[in-house]
Design a protein around this motif. Structure first.
Motif, short mmCIF file in Angstrom:
data_model
loop_
_atom_site.label_atom_id
_atom_site.label_comp_id
_atom_site.label_asym_id
_atom_site.label_seq_id
_atom_site.Cartn_x
_atom_site.Cartn_y
_atom_site.Cartn_z
N UNK A 220 7.17 -3.38 11.69
CA UNK A 220 8.54 -3.60 12.13
C UNK A 220 9.23 -4.80 11.52
N UNK A 221 8.58 -5.49 10.58
CA UNK A 221 9.19 -6.67 9.96
C UNK A 221 9.39 -6.44 8.47
N UNK A 222 10.53 -6.91 7.98
CA UNK A 222 10.79 -6.84 6.54
C UNK A 222 9.87 -7.82 5.84
N UNK A 223 9.11 -7.31 4.84
CA UNK A 223 8.18 -8.17 4.10
C UNK A 223 8.50 -8.21 2.62
N UNK A 224 9.48 -7.42 2.19
CA UNK A 224 9.85 -7.47 0.78
C UNK A 224 10.99 -6.53 0.47
N UNK B 38 3.16 -14.56 2.79
CA UNK B 38 1.93 -14.19 3.50
C UNK B 38 1.57 -12.71 3.32
N UNK B 39 2.38 -11.95 2.61
CA UNK B 39 2.09 -10.53 2.37
C UNK B 39 1.76 -10.25 0.91
N UNK B 40 1.75 -11.28 0.08
CA UNK B 40 1.42 -11.08 -1.33
C UNK B 40 -0.05 -10.72 -1.47
#
Length: 109
Positions: free
Chosen positions: A20-24, A50-52
């Motif tokens: 539910x969160x935009x990460x890129x 933190x999503x790389x």
């Protein structure tokens, strides 16, 4: 990962969403010049720190590459600042080769 796709004429913007969160996101558009066949141009790609290294960037690239294939484009291009060496390594791992080095000239009016 889910994504939200938006097309605005010759532009495509994809948003990567995890839990539910935009990460890129990635923004690409048509690239047409007289000396080369039709291509797609990546204007920007961002993945939350933190999503790389979790496949988000690769998935975004893949979607743009599929769009390019569907549209009959010869390929996908991107331009990256000379100091962004970490990003350059990622692009190479995704199969993007380097072209010639260029200077970027601007005139603000």
């Amino acid at each position: 990962m889910t994504d939200k796709k938006r097309c605005y004429g010759s532009d495509k913007i994809l948003v990567a969403v995890l839990s539910g969160e935009v990460v890129g996101y990635i923004h690409a558009n048509d690239y047409d010049v007289l000396y080369m066949g039709h291509m797609k141009n990546i204007m920007g790609i961002v993945v939350r720190t933190d999503c790389k290294r979790n496949g988000v960037g690769r998935a975004l690239f893949h979607e743009i590459e599929e769009w390019a294939k569907e549209d009959g484009a010869a390929g996908v291009r991107l331009v990256s600042g000379i100091t962004r060496t970490g990003a350059h390594e990622f692009y190479r791992r995704c199969g993007y080769g380097e072209g010639r080095e260029q200077k970027n000239f601007k005139k603000f009016i």
